[in-house]
Write a protein that holds these residues in place. Sequence first.
Motif, mmCIF file in Angstrom:
data_model
loop_
_atom_site.group_PDB
_atom_site.id
_atom_site.type_symbol
_atom_site.label_atom_id
_atom_site.label_comp_id
_atom_site.label_asym_id
_atom_site.label_seq_id
_atom_site.Cartn_x
_atom_site.Cartn_y
_atom_site.Cartn_z
ATOM 1 N N GLY A 91 51.094 35.062 65.162
ATOM 2 C CA GLY A 91 51.825 35.056 63.905
ATOM 3 C C GLY A 91 51.789 36.399 63.208
ATOM 4 N N ASN A 92 52.733 36.621 62.329
ATOM 5 C CA ASN A 92 52.802 37.856 61.552
ATOM 6 C C ASN A 92 51.727 37.858 60.468
ATOM 7 O OD1 ASN A 92 54.973 38.974 62.954
ATOM 8 N ND2 ASN A 92 56.474 37.897 61.702
ATOM 9 N N PRO A 93 51.499 38.999 59.823
ATOM 10 C CA PRO A 93 50.491 39.061 58.752
ATOM 11 C C PRO A 93 50.826 38.085 57.629
ATOM 12 C CG PRO A 93 51.177 41.267 59.407
ATOM 13 C CD PRO A 93 52.097 40.326 60.093
ATOM 14 N N GLY A 94 49.777 37.565 56.981
ATOM 15 C CA GLY A 94 49.976 36.718 55.823
ATOM 16 C C GLY A 94 50.414 35.303 56.116
ATOM 17 N N THR A 95 50.329 34.876 57.389
ATOM 18 C CA THR A 95 50.744 33.514 57.734
ATOM 19 C C THR A 95 49.563 32.549 57.778
ATOM 20 O OG1 THR A 95 50.712 34.212 60.072
ATOM 21 C CG2 THR A 95 52.849 34.145 58.966
ATOM 22 N N GLY A 96 48.378 33.016 57.429
ATOM 23 C CA GLY A 96 47.233 32.128 57.269
ATOM 24 C C GLY A 96 46.285 32.047 58.447
ATOM 25 N N THR A 230 53.058 29.823 43.279
ATOM 26 C CA THR A 230 52.650 28.943 42.181
ATOM 27 C C THR A 230 51.168 28.626 42.272
ATOM 28 O OG1 THR A 230 54.872 27.962 42.107
ATOM 29 C CG2 THR A 230 53.077 26.725 41.070
ATOM 30 N N GLN A 231 50.680 28.373 43.494
ATOM 31 C CA GLN A 231 49.252 28.100 43.698
ATOM 32 C C GLN A 231 48.402 29.307 43.314
ATOM 33 O OE1 GLN A 231 48.483 26.868 47.707
ATOM 34 N NE2 GLN A 231 49.533 24.899 47.508
ATOM 35 N N ARG A 267 50.633 37.634 51.955
ATOM 36 C CA ARG A 267 50.032 38.883 51.472
ATOM 37 C C ARG A 267 50.972 39.573 50.483
ATOM 38 N NH1 ARG A 267 47.601 41.904 56.850
ATOM 39 N NH2 ARG A 267 46.317 40.163 57.629
ATOM 40 N N TYR A 268 52.256 39.570 50.815
ATOM 41 C CA TYR A 268 53.241 40.182 49.928
ATOM 42 C C TYR A 268 53.268 39.440 48.594
ATOM 43 C CZ TYR A 268 57.694 41.664 47.967
ATOM 44 O OH TYR A 268 58.666 42.144 47.127
ATOM 45 N N VAL A 269 53.259 38.111 48.659
ATOM 46 C CA VAL A 269 53.256 37.299 47.446
ATOM 47 C C VAL A 269 52.041 37.628 46.584
ATOM 48 C CG1 VAL A 269 53.078 34.944 46.551
ATOM 49 C CG2 VAL A 269 54.555 35.417 48.506
ATOM 50 N N ARG A 270 50.877 37.719 47.214
ATOM 51 C CA ARG A 270 49.650 38.043 46.464
ATOM 52 C C ARG A 270 49.767 39.397 45.772
ATOM 53 N NH1 ARG A 270 45.300 38.832 50.440
ATOM 54 N NH2 ARG A 270 46.164 40.934 50.474
ATOM 55 N N ILE A 273 52.091 39.159 42.710
ATOM 56 C CA ILE A 273 51.465 38.462 41.583
ATOM 57 C C ILE A 273 50.413 39.332 40.916
ATOM 58 C CG2 ILE A 273 49.942 36.531 40.974
ATOM 59 C CD1 ILE A 273 51.452 34.847 42.988
ATOM 60 N N GLU A 274 49.587 40.009 41.695
ATOM 61 C CA GLU A 274 48.541 40.843 41.113
ATOM 62 C C GLU A 274 49.143 42.005 40.318
ATOM 63 O OE1 GLU A 274 45.944 41.880 44.318
ATOM 64 O OE2 GLU A 274 44.929 39.925 44.314
ATOM 65 N N HIS A 275 50.253 42.561 40.841
ATOM 66 C CA HIS A 275 50.922 43.633 40.095
ATOM 67 C C HIS A 275 51.554 43.084 38.822
ATOM 68 C CE1 HIS A 275 53.942 46.735 39.132
ATOM 69 N NE2 HIS A 275 53.101 47.566 39.724
ATOM 70 N N ALA A 276 52.149 41.909 38.912
ATOM 71 C CA ALA A 276 52.768 41.294 37.738
ATOM 72 C C ALA A 276 51.725 41.007 36.658
ATOM 73 C CB ALA A 276 53.474 40.004 38.143
ATOM 74 N N ILE A 277 50.527 40.612 37.058
ATOM 75 C CA ILE A 277 49.454 40.352 36.095
ATOM 76 C C ILE A 277 49.057 41.636 35.370
ATOM 77 C CG2 ILE A 277 47.000 39.761 35.919
ATOM 78 C CD1 ILE A 277 47.501 37.617 38.059
#
Length: 307
Positions: A91-96, A230-231, A267-270, A273-277
């Motif tokens: 799997g690609n990065p960030g797929t768990g 959202t999580q 990973r991209y989502v994280r 979100i961290e930048h948005a915070i």
Amino acid sequence: METQLMRSKSNQINIILQDRKEEIKAIPNKQNRFAESNSFKHIDSEFSSFVGLHELKQKIKEVYATVVINEKRKQAGLSCSKQVLHMLFKGNPGTGKTTVARKLAKIYFDMGQLSKGHFIEAERADLVGEYIGQTAQKTRALIQKAMGGILFIDEAYSLARGGEKDFGKEAIDTLVKHMEDYQNDFVLILAGYPSEMERFLSLNPGLKSRFPFILDFQNYEVSQLMEIATQMAAEREYRFTKEARYELRERLTRKMQEEERNFSNARYVRNVIEHAIRMHAVRLLTEEHFTTHDLIHLTREDLSSNN
């Protein structure tokens, strides 16, 4: 008098032994906790926060069901063999992949399939040495450290990059040998990009058959990434405004189209979100007054400032 004293001591010993038996009965048998029921609620509970991964969840239920039925067979005086649980994740990065492997260490311990349930993550440098003989020694030491748990090797295809004369081949050979020798209390999980892992397996024809579980970790869909976002926000006690959700969905759709092969998924989502915070914090500090509602909600402005 002496006889009465001996009887008294004997009675005290019997009472102590009986109490000890009751204590032992009261101790929960963690190794067999999963085998106490024939439902799948334990698996569903452990993976309740995982988005997608339907194939993986089904495979774990198969393993669990086999554990339970083996317990029943053992009680009936029938033979049963322990499962081989070595896995290969594509799997690609960030797929768990790493997150799932770490979770499996705990689950397999609870099932009684692993004696310790610890998790060790390694890469090429942890296995491959600089001179002849060092690689096998390093690899064996790492396997011994992982005994009773899971050894997770990400980007495993890097072990075969150097060709026939590279020491990486020695690491692969050592891993293969110990996969067979210690399969009853040791799980090896190799992981990496889909195309590279396919090539890796083609270079080692005997390797693929040693992994009864080969799982594909697909890229998440936009709706799944929104659920993950959202999580992640909720874990940090933030929420998205309606406009922010629209902005995030548009961004995820655009990013997935631009970087279809190398998209880093969760990973991209994280990172977003961290930048948005951080942008949210800067925005609030520039305002004279803000409420609890403002402290909680991420807005479109916070997300749009993140490229």
